[in-house]
Design an enzyme around this catalytic site. Structure first.
Site, short mmCIF file in Angstrom:
data_model
loop_
_atom_site.label_atom_id
_atom_site.label_comp_id
_atom_site.label_asym_id
_atom_site.label_seq_id
_atom_site.Cartn_x
_atom_site.Cartn_y
_atom_site.Cartn_z
N TYR A 146 0.81 -1.22 0.00
CA TYR A 146 0.00 0.00 0.00
C TYR A 146 0.85 1.28 0.00
CZ TYR A 146 -3.84 -3.18 1.21
OH TYR A 146 -4.75 -4.20 1.22
N LYS A 195 3.80 -15.41 2.75
CA LYS A 195 3.68 -16.20 1.52
C LYS A 195 5.10 -16.54 1.09
CE LYS A 195 1.12 -17.90 -1.83
NZ LYS A 195 0.24 -19.06 -1.64
N ASP A 227 -2.71 -18.26 2.56
CA ASP A 227 -3.90 -18.96 2.04
C ASP A 227 -4.40 -19.97 3.07
OD1 ASP A 227 -1.39 -19.96 1.48
OD2 ASP A 227 -1.94 -20.94 -0.38
N ASP A 251 -4.83 -6.68 6.20
CA ASP A 251 -6.05 -5.96 5.81
C ASP A 251 -7.17 -6.99 5.57
OD1 ASP A 251 -7.82 -4.09 4.92
OD2 ASP A 251 -6.80 -3.66 3.03
N ASP A 255 -10.32 -8.40 8.46
CA ASP A 255 -11.75 -8.31 8.13
C ASP A 255 -12.41 -9.68 8.22
OD1 ASP A 255 -11.85 -5.62 7.75
OD2 ASP A 255 -12.78 -5.73 5.77
#
Ligand code: NAD
Length: 366
Positions: A146, A195, A227, A251, A255
């Site tokens: 970001y 990852k 994942d 992020d 959520d």
């Protein structure tokens, strides 16, 4: 003790829920002999309307001079609000990104906790929920994808968009330290999510986490691919204590973790730097669909105020008093509209209250 709190009420339901959190803080101040002074700071859509900017230098200076910040939320309806016709760096959310950078708020903590009284709202099966879950997501907040270089250019007549994901050793080390410190105050387990089978930044992440973990022999840790973590959150959420991860993974996972509690309006969040300073806000947004109706759930903001007392002011007993009052509010059968049970029979067993009444009932229980 006296504390100077910067207050960003923001947009939508922000001012409504912040008013209740201040009411709760004032009740704590009376009971425990503290003084909380508030200073209003403009950010988001309301700041655009007043100054043309989502965050002014004056607002940043006010924030820097505060002991901590209590925030509601910012932004409006992204489809219809004129704020979203503005260039990206003039929109409400740009103010928040700028504030995080200016205050060096690199660590975001979001607890995801299942209240037994709200078990019914959890979308997971009873057998998956088991004895419930109580985790925090520690998300790196000022680096990664970001904040990396980005561009869109035309190459050979085809548009090409690029985003870059960069992390340095110090950036990873400082968030890992925060996660291990917080785990120490909890059930002493860190799950670091990356990852590393694909990304270089994740392999560096893994190495740094190993280094930091060596300084915390009392805290157990594991690595998990992102994942798999997304899957484990809906398969066996009870296994997690502290999930440590980079900005974009955090992020998404935070959520997801919020959603499995079934009650976004209940979840607090803290963004911290490496001092005691922090910005405390509900996990949800400005809920423009219900703004001004007096029905928003103020609990996430009230619990954010509790986090502020614990992590910025070291007022653990006072923070616990707020958390216990919220628990008692639920046990006594009060619910705001977002956490009302669905079935008629179940709904008849509880009492639906609005924003102000919820704040008053929680204050009475402190
Ligand atoms: P949202 O979280 O505002 O709303 C999603 C749904 O949850 C809505 O139906 C809303 O009514 C409900 N909800 C949220 N908080 C609630 C509460 N306290 N009580 C009862 N119901 C509640 O998400 P959205 O609609 O995607 O976003 C609306 C605006 O908020 C956008 O402009 C977005 O950018 C902004 N936003 C701001 C922040 C922030 O300030 N940190 C975070 C997320 C979204």
């Amino acid at each position: 003790m006296s504390y100077h709190i910067g207050v960003i009420s923001g947009d939508g339901i922000g001012p409504e829920v912040v008013a209740e959190a201040k009411k709760v803080l004032d009740t704590v101040a009376d009971k425990y002999g503290h003084e909380f002074e508030y200073e209003d700071i403009l950010m988001g859509g309301c700041s655009i309307d007043a100054t043309g900017e989502p965050l002014t230098d004056h607002a940043i200076a006010q924030a820097l001079a505060s002991d901590a910040i209590l925030m509601g939320s910012i932004g409006g309806n992204t489809q219809t609000s004129p704020w979203y016709q503005l260039p990206a760096d003039k929109r409400p959310e740009a103010g928040l990104l700028k504030l995080r950078k200016s205050l060096n708020l690199f660590a975001n903590m979001r607890p995801a906790f299942l209240y037994n009284e709200l078990r019914e709202a959890c979308p997971l099966r009873d057998s998956v929920i088991g004895d419930g879950f109580d985790m925090v997501i520690m998300r790196e907040l000022t680096g990664g994808l970001y904040f990396g270089e980005r561009s869109t250019e035309e190459v050979d007549g085809v548009l090409l968009a690029t985003d870059t994901l960069t992390y340095s050793e110090p950036e990873i080390r400082r968030i890992a330290i925060k996660a291990f410190e917080i785990a120490r105050k909890r059930r002493k387990k860190v799950t670091s999510v990356d990852k590393a089978n694909v990304l270089d930044s994740s392999r560096l992440w893994r190495g740094m986490v190993e280094e930091v973990a060596a300084d915390y022999p009392d805290v157990s840790y594991e690595h998990m691919l992102v994942d798999n973590c997304a899957m484990q959150l809906v398969r066996n959420p009870g296994q997690f204590d502290v999930i440590l991860t980079e900005n974009m993974f955090g992020d998404i996972l935070s959520d997801e973790a919020s959603m499995v509690t079934g009650s976004l309006g209940m979840l607090a969040s803290a963004s911290m730097n490496d001092t005691k300073f922090g910005l405390y806000e509900p996990s949800g947004g400005s809920a423009p669909d219900i703004a001004g109706k007096g029905i928003a759930n103020p609990i996430a903001t009230i619990l954010s105020a509790a986090l502020m007392l614990r992590y910025s002011f070291d007022l653990d007993e006072e923070a616990k008093a707020i958390e216990n009052a919220v628990q008692k509010f639920l046990e006594d059968g009060y619910r705001t509209i977002d956490i009302m049970p669905h079935g008629e029979e179940e709904a008849a067993k509880v009492t639906q209250v609005g924003t102000k009444e919820a704040g008053d009932l929680i204050c009475e229980r402190i």
